[in-house]
Design an enzyme around this catalytic site. Structure first.
Site, PDB file in Angstrom:
ATOM      1  N   GLY A   1      18.598  70.013  46.492  1.00  6.81           N
ATOM      2  CA  GLY A   1      17.936  69.577  45.264  1.00  6.81           C
ATOM      3  C   GLY A   1      18.934  69.105  44.233  1.00  6.81           C
ATOM      4  N   ASP A   2      20.173  68.926  44.617  1.00  5.46           N
ATOM      5  CA  ASP A   2      21.190  68.462  43.665  1.00  5.46           C
ATOM      6  C   ASP A   2      21.964  67.292  44.298  1.00  5.46           C
ATOM      7  OD1 ASP A   2      23.157  68.432  41.551  1.00  5.46           O
ATOM      8  OD2 ASP A   2      22.478  70.441  41.058  1.00  5.46           O
ATOM      9  N   ASP A   3      23.198  67.063  43.856  1.00  3.06           N
ATOM     10  CA  ASP A   3      23.935  65.930  44.412  1.00  3.06           C
ATOM     11  C   ASP A   3      24.066  66.077  45.931  1.00  3.06           C
ATOM     12  OD1 ASP A   3      24.272  64.917  41.879  1.00  3.06           O
ATOM     13  OD2 ASP A   3      26.259  65.801  41.600  1.00  3.06           O
TER      14      ASP A   3
ATOM     15  N   LEU B   1      19.782  64.265  44.789  1.00  2.00           N
ATOM     16  CA  LEU B   1      19.967  63.240  43.764  1.00  2.00           C
ATOM     17  C   LEU B   1      20.674  62.003  44.305  1.00  2.00           C
ATOM     18  CD1 LEU B   1      21.065  65.566  40.789  1.00  2.00           C
ATOM     19  CD2 LEU B   1      18.764  64.944  41.525  1.00  2.00           C
TER      20      LEU B   1
END
Ligand SMILES: *[C@@H]1O[C@H](CO)[C@@H](O)[C@H](O)[C@H]1NC(C)=O
Ligand SMILES: *[C@@H]1O[C@H](CO)[C@@H](O)[C@H](O)[C@H]1NC(C)=O
Ligand SMILES: *[C@@H]1O[C@H](CO)[C@@H](O)[C@H](O)[C@H]1NC(C)=O
Ligand SMILES: *[C@@H]1O[C@H](CO)[C@@H](O)[C@H](O)[C@H]1NC(C)=O
Ligand SMILES: *[C@@H]1O[C@H](CO)[C@@H](O)[C@H](O)[C@H]1NC(C)=O
Ligand SMILES: *[C@@H]1O[C@H](CO)[C@@H](O)[C@H](O)[C@H]1NC(C)=O
Ligand SMILES: *[C@@H]1O[C@H](CO)[C@@H](O)[C@H](O)[C@H]1NC(C)=O
Ligand SMILES: *[C@@H]1O[C@H](CO)[C@@H](O)[C@H](O)[C@H]1NC(C)=O
Ligand SMILES: *[C@@H]1O[C@H](CO)[C@@H](O)[C@H](O)[C@H]1NC(C)=O
Ligand SMILES: *[C@@H]1O[C@H](CO)[C@@H](O)[C@H](O)[C@H]1NC(C)=O
Ligand SMILES: *[C@@H]1O[C@H](CO)[C@@H](O)[C@H](O)[C@H]1NC(C)=O
Ligand SMILES: *[C@@H]1O[C@H](CO)[C@@H](O)[C@H](O)[C@H]1NC(C)=O
Length: 422
Positions: free
Chosen positions: A226-228, A250
């Site tokens: 859910g992030d980079d 992302l």
């Protein structure tokens, strides 16, 4: 003809001798204790001490319980075969107290691996399980959820050189899956990262972050997070990302960078090719801090100098993109800082970005969103051969072309800056 025979003989001798030598190398197979009440870290460390130089360390197809930090920073010419799972303990108080400094942004880690000529192979089975569900739930109850001091990365490759890591799976990492720092000439091939929480949504679980590193190649990665998906930070040069699939995160991030006041940092020569994105926010984005320093890292900062240059991306395919395929934001700032942040004053420059071949579907009406500094303006930013369509299929041919920066089947070069444009 004749003169080449001695050369052939020399080559034969050279290629056979290491094989013979390898057979006589010491090998250590680690026995697991079999339950999480026994910490297997001491047995693992013992094997590394015995066989971590000019040898082989073997993890059997079983579960190893890791209840304490491990710092294996001195490996040399070693094969590490991982056939089983390493499962990290959920004693959050222990890890907050004992995780080791990474050397950047006050980040910390549960495991350090470093050295020269290290070959780690998971053969598609070897797994590092961070038991992250507990961390994802716990962090929601904390006042500061971002970069919480002591929350460890699953692994840090530190001062790792001339090495290859293949066929490993990372499950539910405690925080970032891996930081790669002060490392050079490293191949990370066929890696699966799944940081999808079972009962709590994960946060701050980047796939990998590079810092002060060069010649790092990511090939055949699959990342669910859910992030980079992957992130290149301070002084990352000659980075290659190929043949990979990124889900839900992302997308590929450059930065954030420019967090340290007056420090000169760069990102140079990033090559990205043949990437599929599923439900990610962006395909590629660049984020820098503003020139206004507010607080200090890990979560505050700003005022850094430097540039990001020579980023070349080709053949990107998206499915259900959630935002602009390509974004530049020079507005990163401390969440506690006053106002909206000054998006035009960053002294960190972004230049020479080329995206050639971007197709697929998007839920966003934007192909690109550029929020560049006027103090150090973006230059030479181009997107060629874009063919993005709305996920709902309502865009007629030319719709994106009329309203957005994408051009169906044509070329478009953007040279202007777009300060304060959302
Ligand atoms: C050991 O596992 C049990 C459940 O399987 C869990 O409740 C306990 O917290 C674990 N202990 C450690 C040290 O991870
Ligand atoms: C944390 O570290 C301090 C100082 O070393 C020690 O007194 C304390 O018991 C530790 N707490 C835990 C949970 O490990
Ligand atoms: C890891 O071990 C090396 C060598 O023993 C040491 O120099 C280094 O300080 C250790 N790193 C941390 C963060 O403890
Ligand atoms: C949380 O952030 C505030 C600033 O917003 C800081 O003063 C405080 O020390 C932080 N707390 C922790 C536990 O990091
Ligand atoms: C840095 O991390 C340590 C623990 O790893 C923590 O004690 C300290 O407060 C952190 N510093 C900042 C500025 O967050
Ligand atoms: C790519 O990595 C996956 C694991 O994520 C593996 O199953 C697959 O065999 C790899 N593909 C190649 C061509 O190596
Ligand atoms: C990732 O983990 C989630 C949660 O356990 C699971 O539902 C999903 O199937 C996993 N995905 C892959 C590709 O293994
Ligand atoms: C980062 O790279 C820049 C430019 O090459 C250099 O001036 C700076 O010293 C480097 N910083 C560190 C901490 O290595
Ligand atoms: C583009 O990438 C896809 C995978 O995303 C691959 O199947 C295809 O062969 C690539 N095309 C070219 C021209 O390399
Ligand atoms: C933002 O920074 C620019 C460049 O330094 C400056 O001209 C402008 O006044 C600043 N805007 C605000 C609202 O502070
Ligand atoms: C623009 O950037 C691309 C991609 O990095 C590079 O190949 C090209 O040489 C640059 N053009 C100029 C005029 O600098
Ligand atoms: C289709 O998706 C686009 C982009 O999300 C949106 O602007 C548009 O309103 C949607 N059209 C319909 C009919 O839902």
């Amino acid at each position: 003809m004749w003169p080449s025979i001695p050369i052939i003989l020399a080559v034969l001798v050279a290629s056979f001798s290491p094989v013979a030598a390898k057979d006589h190398r010491k090998s250590c197979t680690i026995k697991g204790g079999g339950s999480n009440v026994t910490d297997d870290a001491p047995a693992i460390m013992k094997a590394f001490r015995k066989c971590g130089r000019n040898g082989r360390v073997v993890f059997e197809p079983t579960t190893y319980y890791v209840n304490s930090v491990m710092n294996v920073s001195w490996l040399e010419d070693v094969d590490i075969d991982i056939h089983g799972t390493l499962l990290w303990s959920t004693d959050i108080a222990y890890w907050l107290n004992n995780s080791m400094q990474v050397g950047y942004q006050n980040q910390s880690t549960a495991l350090i691996i470093g050295g020269d000529n290290v070959r780690i192979n998971g053969y598609g089975k070897g797994t590092f399980d961070g038991n992250g569900d507990y961390w994802y739930q716990w962090i929601r109850e904390q006042p500061n959820t971002s970069n919480y001091p002591g929350r460890p990365h699953a692994v840090t490759f530190s001062n790792l050189r001339n090495s290859a890591i293949r066929g490993l799976t990372f499950l539910r990492s405690q925080m970032w899956t891996m930081s790669i720092i002060q490392s050079h000439n490293v191949l990370l091939d066929s890696i699966l990262v799944n940081n999808t929480g079972n009962w709590a949504q994960s946060s701050n679980t980047d796939g990998a972050d590079t810092i002060h590193s060069s010649h790092i190649t990511f090939n055949n990665w699959t990342v669910y997070n859910g992030d980079d998906s992957l992130s290149m930070k301070a002084n990352s040069t000659d980075i290659t990302i190929t043949n990979s699939k990124f889900y839900n995160g992302l997308g590929i991030a450059m930065g954030s960078i420019g967090q340290y006041k007056d420090q000169f940092e760069t990102i140079e020569r990033v090559t990205v090719k043949n990437i599929e994105y599923y439900n990610t926010l962006h395909a590629f984005y660049i984020k820098t801090w503003t020139a206004d320093q507010n607080g200090y890292p890990p979560n505050g900062g700003g005022g850094g100098l430097g540039f990001a240059s020579e980023m070349k991306l080709t053949n990107l395919t998206t499915t259900g993109l959630r935002g602009a395929a390509f974004a530049i934001s020079q507005c990163t700032r401390f969440s506690g800082a006053p106002g909206q942040g000054n998006c035009t004053n960053s002294e960190f420059q972004i230049k020479d970005v080329e995206i050639d071949g971007l197709s697929g579907t998007s839920e966003s009406t934007r192909v690109a969103s550029l929020q560049c500094s006027t103090v150090a303006p973006c230059t030479n930013i181009s997107i060629f051969d874009t063919a993005l369509h709305f996920s709902n299929g309502t865009d007629a041919e030319g719709y994106l072309r009329k309203r957005h920066w994408g051009v169906l089947g044509m070329s478009l070069i953007m040279l202007e800056n777009a300060p304060n444009q959302p």
